[in-house]
Write an enzyme that holds these catalytic residues in place. Structure first.
Site, short mmCIF file in Angstrom:
data_model
loop_
_atom_site.label_atom_id
_atom_site.label_comp_id
_atom_site.label_asym_id
_atom_site.label_seq_id
_atom_site.Cartn_x
_atom_site.Cartn_y
_atom_site.Cartn_z
N LYS A 268 0.89 -1.21 -0.05
CA LYS A 268 0.08 -0.11 0.22
C LYS A 268 1.01 1.20 0.09
O LYS A 268 1.85 1.34 0.62
CB LYS A 268 -1.01 0.04 1.40
CG LYS A 268 -1.95 -0.83 1.40
CD LYS A 268 -2.71 -0.69 2.47
CE LYS A 268 -3.96 -1.75 2.52
NZ LYS A 268 -5.01 -1.81 1.78
N ARG A 342 -10.54 -11.53 2.21
CA ARG A 342 -11.31 -12.53 1.75
C ARG A 342 -10.75 -13.88 1.75
O ARG A 342 -11.43 -15.08 1.90
CB ARG A 342 -11.94 -12.33 0.46
CG ARG A 342 -10.50 -11.80 -0.53
CD ARG A 342 -11.02 -11.44 -1.64
NE ARG A 342 -11.10 -9.59 -1.55
CZ ARG A 342 -11.56 -8.88 -2.29
NH1 ARG A 342 -11.77 -9.22 -3.61
NH2 ARG A 342 -11.53 -7.55 -2.09
N1 BES Z 1 -7.97 -3.75 4.70
C1 BES Z 1 -8.08 -3.19 3.48
C2 BES Z 1 -9.36 -2.61 3.16
C3 BES Z 1 -9.38 -1.17 3.76
C4 BES Z 1 -9.30 0.00 3.12
C5 BES Z 1 -9.75 -1.26 5.05
C6 BES Z 1 -9.62 1.30 3.58
C7 BES Z 1 -10.13 -0.02 5.77
C8 BES Z 1 -9.78 1.27 4.93
C9 BES Z 1 -8.12 -4.62 2.36
O1 BES Z 1 -7.36 -5.68 3.05
C10 BES Z 1 -7.77 -4.09 0.97
O2 BES Z 1 -6.64 -3.77 0.92
N2 BES Z 1 -8.64 -4.23 -0.02
C11 BES Z 1 -8.34 -3.72 -1.42
C12 BES Z 1 -8.84 -4.87 -2.20
C13 BES Z 1 -8.35 -4.73 -3.72
C14 BES Z 1 -6.73 -4.98 -3.67
C15 BES Z 1 -9.26 -5.85 -4.53
C16 BES Z 1 -8.82 -2.42 -1.63
O3 BES Z 1 -10.06 -2.33 -1.17
O4 BES Z 1 -8.48 -1.66 -2.41
ZN ZN Z 2 -5.56 -5.65 2.10
#
Ligand code: BES
Ligand code: ZN
Ligand code: ZN
Length: 493
Positions: A268, A342
């Protein structure tokens, strides 16, 4: 804070609510008479009783201090507004270093019975006073010690007391969850979370099982293990059990427990990683829920499952393009290592379904950034495979006021989760901008066969700003919603 109901409590502060029609009720009028018309004159001049306005005064005499709280429109005042003004009043009391307060807010003509009113006042006050200053060496830790609800009527005393008890249990458990989520990932590792779960199990006499890495390898929980492979911290799979003597139905609650989400190799960028200690909010909520169901002795059996690991890009990290075989033997192509929630839910949910055969499964997960874009911070997104269960969750959302909003989950969405080389893929090809929250749920749907609702709490679990009874950062979302669902389970069809 200790909250009780009494006809003539001794306190250093009297809290009085006033609607914007400025008509004083019995409590207001008698305080006004005692203060020789002070309230009436304030209402003429400086105090406008709009919703959430306050006026604190030191008045001396029998009533040492008085707090006027504006309630806005009489016809619009409801249980959640009562919860909000209770929080505001508690915070003003603390700011003025009041040890014991007495309130009359339940006596206003708000919609709702006295049980709900007592509960709202307790929830608002306890939730509103929450602060996280464990890591501050200098802090003002002044505590409001007592709150009394002034009431003389016997039946009302009983109903209010009942509500105050329920509200206190829910709010204290919510604050407990906030503490866990706010605690940094350097302390709350998967093993630390498992130790905490063991402490909770001991205190509430709950059954608990904790699987370590070797045990999960034997079980074939490779989706979870793939996520854990980039971390120096060992993963854990925690399962707690609450058994009611009066129940013939078992509900499972599964919470995402990523103690830190760096994204993995699909790292990230800094602004997105900043708050990622929050990614254990689902698991933390499950720990809170296990406490409320045990404390309130709810007449349902509850399984609380918490798959927990870090998601890191260490030497053993899984790579985009990898394929893993999940607990239910389905194969998964890893398209994006940041779609890790997931993956751990897939293993946890299919394990719980196979080994406990619950009537329904609810999962709580900070799963997608997309749900924050879609719904913001005031609601969780819900999706599922059973409209009856979805309806129950919606009802619990309105009753607890931890609100939810349904998104569709159709066959077309489920087909889009298919992979070219494996059974399913954990994310879409990069570059595609689409319904991220639905995609997440569509993926999970391949790992569950019983009635299931997915609650995406990525927005609801974290608040960028302080609101009335919601602090900045961790909100503790999920405890009140799911406890409400379980409280109402039997009475609903
Ligand atoms: N933990 C994150 C989601 C998240 C984002 C929680 C902002 C709280 C605040 C999750 O694991 C994630 O990174 N999801 C990705 C999925 C994508 C790569 C398909 C997302 O939401 O961008
Ligand atoms: Zn994630
Ligand atoms: Zn995550």
């Amino acid at each position: 804070m200790h909250i009780h109901v009494a006809p003539k409590p001794k306190a250093d502060l009297l809290v009085l609510g006033i609607f914007d029609d400025k008509k004083l009720d019995h409590d207001g009028a008698s305080a006004d008479a005692q203060l020789k018309g002070l309230i009436t004159s304030l209402l003429k001049e400086e105090f406008k009783p709009d919703f959430k306005q306050t006026k604190f005064m030191h008045v001396g005499g029998a009533v040492k201090n008085i707090l006027l709280v504006g309630l806005g429109k009489r016809t619009e005042f409801d249980i959640d507004k009562l919860r909000k003004v209770s929080a505001i009043a508690a915070k003003v009391a603390r700011a003025n270093r009041i040890k014991s307060a007495a309130t009359t807010l339940h006596r206003l003509d708000a919609k709702g019975n006295y049980k709900d009113k007592g509960r709202a006042i307790a929830e608002g006050s306890i939730l509103g006073l929450y602060r996280f200053n464990k890591y501050k060496t200098v802090n003002d830790d002044f505590k409001v010690e007592e709150l009394a609800l002034i009431e003389g009527d016997k039946k009302r005393i009983e109903e209010l007391g009942h509500g105050v008890h329920t509200g206190s249990v829910l709010a204290n458990a919510t604050n407990y969850v906030r503490d866990i989520v706010n605690s940094p990932a350097c302390f709350v590792t998967p093993t630390a979370l498992a130790d905490e779960a063991k402490a909770v199990a001991k205190k509430y006499r709950l059954k608990i099982k904790v699987f370590n890495k070797a045990q999960m390898q034997k079980l074939g929980m490779n989706a979870l293990l793939g996520v854990a492979s980039g971390s120096s911290q060992e993963p854990r799979f925690i399962i707690m059990e609450y058994k009611s003597k009066k129940a013939n139905v078992t509900i499972a609650v599964v919470g995402k427990g990523i103690t830190f989400d760096s994204g993995g190799l699909d790292l990230k960028p800094p602004p997105y990683m900043e708050t990622m200690k929050l990614d254990k909010a689902g698991a933390a909520a499950v720990l809170g829920i296990m406490q409320t169901v045990a404390h309130l002795k709810l007449p349902v059996n509850v399984i609380g499952a918490m798959p927990t690991t870090e998601n890191m890009p260490g030497p053993g990290a899984q790579k985009p393009g990898d394929v893993v075989t999940a607990y239910n033997k389905k194969t998964i192509e890893i398209m994006n290592t940041d779609a890790e929630g997931r993956l751990i839910l897939a293993d946890a949910i299919s394990y719980v379904e196979k080994n406990y055969k619950p009537r329904a499964i609810i999962d709580l997960a900070t799963l997608t950034g997309a749900v924050v874009i879609a719904l913001g911070y005031h609601a969780a997104g819900i999706l599922g495979n059973d409209e009856g269960l979805i309806k129950k969750v919606k009802d619990a959302g309105w009753r607890s006021f931890e609100r939810v909003w349904q998104l569709p989950l159709w066959q077309e969405h489920k087909e889009a989760a298919k992979s070219d080389i494996a059974d399913v893929a954990n994310a879409f090809r990069s570059g595609s901008v689409d319904a991220g929250t639905i995609n997440g749920a569509a993926f999970i749907s391949y790992f569950v066969n019983v009635p299931w609702v997915h609650v995406d709490i990525a927005g609801a679990a974290w608040s960028p700003e302080e609101r009335e009874y919601i602090p900045r950062a961790a909100t503790g979302y999920g405890v009140r919603l799911i406890t409400q669902l379980l409280m109402d389970w039997k009475s609903q069809k």
